[in-house]
Design an enzyme around this catalytic site. Structure first.
Site, short mmCIF file in Angstrom:
data_model
loop_
_atom_site.label_atom_id
_atom_site.label_comp_id
_atom_site.label_asym_id
_atom_site.label_seq_id
_atom_site.Cartn_x
_atom_site.Cartn_y
_atom_site.Cartn_z
N LYS A 95 -7.35 -3.20 -4.36
CA LYS A 95 -7.51 -3.50 -2.96
C LYS A 95 -7.61 -5.02 -2.79
O LYS A 95 -7.69 -5.74 -3.76
CB LYS A 95 -8.78 -2.83 -2.41
CG LYS A 95 -8.69 -1.32 -2.46
CD LYS A 95 -9.85 -0.63 -1.78
CE LYS A 95 -10.31 -1.27 -0.51
NZ LYS A 95 -9.24 -1.44 0.50
N GLU A 104 -15.56 -4.64 1.40
CA GLU A 104 -15.06 -3.28 1.14
C GLU A 104 -15.74 -2.68 -0.08
O GLU A 104 -16.14 -1.51 -0.08
CB GLU A 104 -13.53 -3.32 0.93
CG GLU A 104 -12.78 -3.66 2.20
CD GLU A 104 -11.28 -3.85 2.00
OE1 GLU A 104 -10.56 -3.72 2.98
OE2 GLU A 104 -10.86 -4.13 0.86
C1 5RP Z 1 -7.71 -5.09 2.63
C2 5RP Z 1 -7.31 -3.94 1.79
C3 5RP Z 1 -6.38 -2.92 2.38
O1 5RP Z 1 -6.97 -1.68 2.30
C4 5RP Z 1 -5.10 -2.92 1.62
O2 5RP Z 1 -4.58 -4.24 1.60
C5 5RP Z 1 -4.08 -1.95 2.24
O3 5RP Z 1 -3.67 -2.44 3.46
P1 5RP Z 1 -2.65 -1.65 4.40
O4 5RP Z 1 -3.35 -0.43 4.88
O5 5RP Z 1 -2.35 -2.64 5.51
O6 5RP Z 1 -1.43 -1.34 3.59
O7 5RP Z 1 -7.71 -3.77 0.66
O8 5RP Z 1 -8.52 -5.99 1.91
#
Ligand code: 5RP
Length: 218
Positions: A95, A104
């Site tokens: 992530k 997160e």
């Molecule tokens: C943000 C994250 C998001 O969950 C990850 O980048 C996925 O993003 P998306 O749903 O736009 O594909 O970790 O820090």
């Protein structure tokens, strides 16, 4: 809507089914979660509060009329819903593409149930094609980058990006994440690192994979 966006929305709508008998909902960050936030707004009277993983998510939650509180003000969130950049069949994740990885990870770690919502393109056999985001205290950037090179990585500074915590991000390419738990610990042990985007020690409890016409769970 693009097919990947349809798939993200399908996964987000499925996750709403798990918001039952909940008091506090943790909410992640990103385009997949944005679909979830829209749906959450429709059932906002069925739970007490949301705990948010970023300023962007907080703003969207408020726009949907969802009450937002601080993690310090509540017990463990009943469920945490978030997206991912990569996910394996063991529910280990990368992530941090959106740079919200530290908050997160705090909410994921403190939640009773972590549901990850993704479209099919995020499923991988092994983590590591997507770069590992590492949040660093600004003064430690070069030092941490040198340490990451020693670990076999190729760090790139995400220039112009400041996290909600006032820190910087190094995106690390080329890491061999065969033992992703070990790498998660090793990266965190470098002085100046706040956290990293490998979610192996606290994997998701469930992954909902959306595609245009079907949903499956891992
Ligand atoms: C943000 C994250 C998001 O969950 C990850 O980048 C996925 O993003 P998306 O749903 O736009 O594909 O970790 O820090």
């Amino acid at each position: 809507m693009s097919s990947s966006n349809v798939a993200k929305k399908q996964a987000a709508m499925e996750a709403i089914k798990y918001i039952k008998d909940c008091s506090v909902i943790g909410v992640g960050t990103g385009s997949t979660v944005n679909h979830f936030i829209k749906e959450l707004g429709k059932i906002r009277s069925s739970f007490d509060y949301a705990v948010s993983s970023s300023e962007a998510t907080t703003e969207l939650l408020r726009l949907e009329g969802v009450a937002v509180t601080e993690l310090n003000n509540c017990d463990a969130p009943d469920v945490y819903v978030d997206g991912a950049d990569e996910a394996t069949s063991h529910r280990q994740l990368i992530k941090g593409g959106g740079g919200a990885l530290t908050r997160e990870k705090i909410i994921a770690s403190s939640s009773k149930n972590f549901i990850c919502i993704i479209d099919e393109s995020k499923l991988v056999k092994k983590l590591g094609s997507f770069p590992v985001a590492v949040e660093v205290i600004p003064m430690a950037r070069s030092y941490v980058a040198r340490k990451l090179v020693q670990l076999g990585g190729a760090p790139e500074w995400r220039q112009g990006f400041v996290t909600d915590n006032g820190n910087w991000i190094l995106d690390v390419y080329n890491l061999d994440l065969t033992d992703s738990k070990e790498f998660e610990v090793q990266i965190d042990s470098i002085a100046g690192v706040v956290s990293n985007g490998i979610f192996s020690r606290r994997p998701a409890d469930k992954i909902i994979v959306g595609s245009e016409n079907k949903i499956r769970e891992i």
